[in-house]
Design a protein around this motif. Structure first.
Motif, short mmCIF file in Angstrom:
data_model
loop_
_atom_site.label_atom_id
_atom_site.label_comp_id
_atom_site.label_asym_id
_atom_site.label_seq_id
_atom_site.Cartn_x
_atom_site.Cartn_y
_atom_site.Cartn_z
N GLU A 36 -26.19 -12.86 -22.29
CA GLU A 36 -26.54 -13.44 -21.13
C GLU A 36 -25.94 -12.98 -20.13
N GLY A 37 -24.04 -13.76 -20.12
CA GLY A 37 -23.51 -13.79 -19.75
C GLY A 37 -22.34 -11.99 -19.63
N TYR A 38 -22.32 -12.10 -20.53
CA TYR A 38 -22.31 -10.12 -20.66
C TYR A 38 -23.69 -9.43 -19.67
N GLU A 39 -24.04 -9.13 -19.98
CA GLU A 39 -25.46 -8.91 -18.50
C GLU A 39 -24.75 -9.03 -17.39
N HIS A 42 -16.04 -17.06 -20.35
CA HIS A 42 -16.59 -18.56 -20.11
C HIS A 42 -15.62 -18.93 -18.10
N MET A 43 -14.09 -18.65 -18.05
CA MET A 43 -14.02 -19.24 -16.48
C MET A 43 -14.95 -17.92 -15.40
N TRP A 44 -14.79 -16.86 -16.12
CA TRP A 44 -15.50 -15.39 -14.83
C TRP A 44 -16.72 -16.28 -14.69
N HIS A 45 -17.41 -16.41 -15.66
CA HIS A 45 -18.76 -16.37 -16.17
C HIS A 45 -19.65 -17.79 -15.18
N THR A 46 -18.71 -18.86 -15.45
CA THR A 46 -18.77 -20.13 -14.76
C THR A 46 -18.71 -20.34 -12.97
N SER A 47 -18.02 -19.53 -13.01
CA SER A 47 -17.35 -19.19 -11.52
C SER A 47 -18.05 -18.82 -10.57
#
Length: 286
Positions: free
Chosen positions: A236-239, A17-22
């Motif tokens: 979606e984030g993993y893509e 979550h932190m990686w994807h958001t930032s």
């Protein structure tokens, strides 16, 4: 049990979550500022991440060809500082421990049990997350991958903007594993138990990955716990992660081989949170 070994990312905190958001915040702002389409930026980012063997490369912007073209008189990191600000702001706002982690670690340590962390993430950002979640000192020793490579002539010290006292860990000992060593290689567990002179039958290992953490713990013969609460379902984030990841074709083949192994059934599963460890085991110092 007289020793606890824990994974970090998606076990003590929600790394994804932190990686994807930032990262998304940076990527969106970077495309707006530069006019470079996101798909082009993603392709260039993936090449740099693969070259540096990490998805958390500190000097990323300076090595993207499309940004170098658009910033002939200054470094892209200076030109597109707003994008880096978006990244850092989102990173600071989203880093937090899962509920119950800190209280559980304190309780286990109060019983005289050492707490060890083992992560595949690189040195610098693992230390940053440890400092910013208040775990420096609650973890006795952290084993991690070394930091990423730097361009010729660059050192970690040469790019730091703050006093040296703002970096590293003050209370937790930090040891590096060999470059390129990946889970489920059980040799790291062997080193840890040798370092702390603890029998594998008295050791608990918890992690979010069945194929890496649980399989490694079972193969080595320590008590395994699957941190099911840390498994992300953000497709979606993993893509996005796959499109910009440092994973090479060899890494992808390796993941496929791991995925094709017989189903890994954890001995114990923490569904709700890290604190379930206290109900599963009697932690007592040796």
């Amino acid at each position: 049990m007289s020793l606890l070994i824990t994974d970090l990312d998606n076990t003590l905190w929600d790394w994804f979550h932190m990686w994807h958001t930032s990262f998304s915040a940076m990527l969106n702002r970077l495309s707006e500022l530069s006019g470079v389409p996101q798909n082009q930026l993603e392709a260039e980012i993936r090449e740099v991440h693969q070259a540096r063997a990490t998805t958390e490369y500190s000097l990323l912007l300076d090595e993207l060809p499309s940004l170098q073209e658009r910033s002939p008189k200054s470094s892209p990191m200076q030109t597109y500082d707003e994008a880096l600000h978006a990244l850092n702001s989102a990173r600071k706002n989203t880093i937090s421990l899962y509920p119950g982690v800190k209280k559980t670690l304190r309780e286990i340590k109060s019983r005289g049990v050492p707490v060890i962390a083992y992560t595949e993430s690189i040195s610098f950002w693992s230390e940053w997350r440890m400092r910013n979640t208040g775990l420096d000192g609650l973890i006795d020793t952290m084993y991690s991958s070394p930091d990423h490579d730097f361009p010729h002539g660059k050192t970690p010290e040469s790019i730091r903007m703050y006093p040296s006292s703002d970096y590293g860990l003050k209370k937790t000992e930090h040891r590096h594993v060999r470059q390129g060593l990946l889970k489920p290689n059980k040799e790291v567990l062997r080193w840890i138990l040798e370092d702390f002179s603890v029998d594998r039958r008295s050791t608990v290992y918890i992690g979010d990955s069945l194929m890496k953490d649980v399989a490694m713990a079972q193969e080595f013969g320590v008590h395994d716990v699957h941190a099911a609460y840390g498994v992300s379902h953000d497709r979606e984030g993993y893509e996005l992660l796959r499109r910009v990841s440092h994973w090479t074709e060899e890494d992808i083949r390796r993941e496929k081989i791991l995925a094709e192994r017989p189903d890994i059934a954890p001995t114990r599963t923490a569904h709700k949170g890290f604190s379930e460890l206290l109900d599963m085991f009697d932690f007592q110092g040796a």
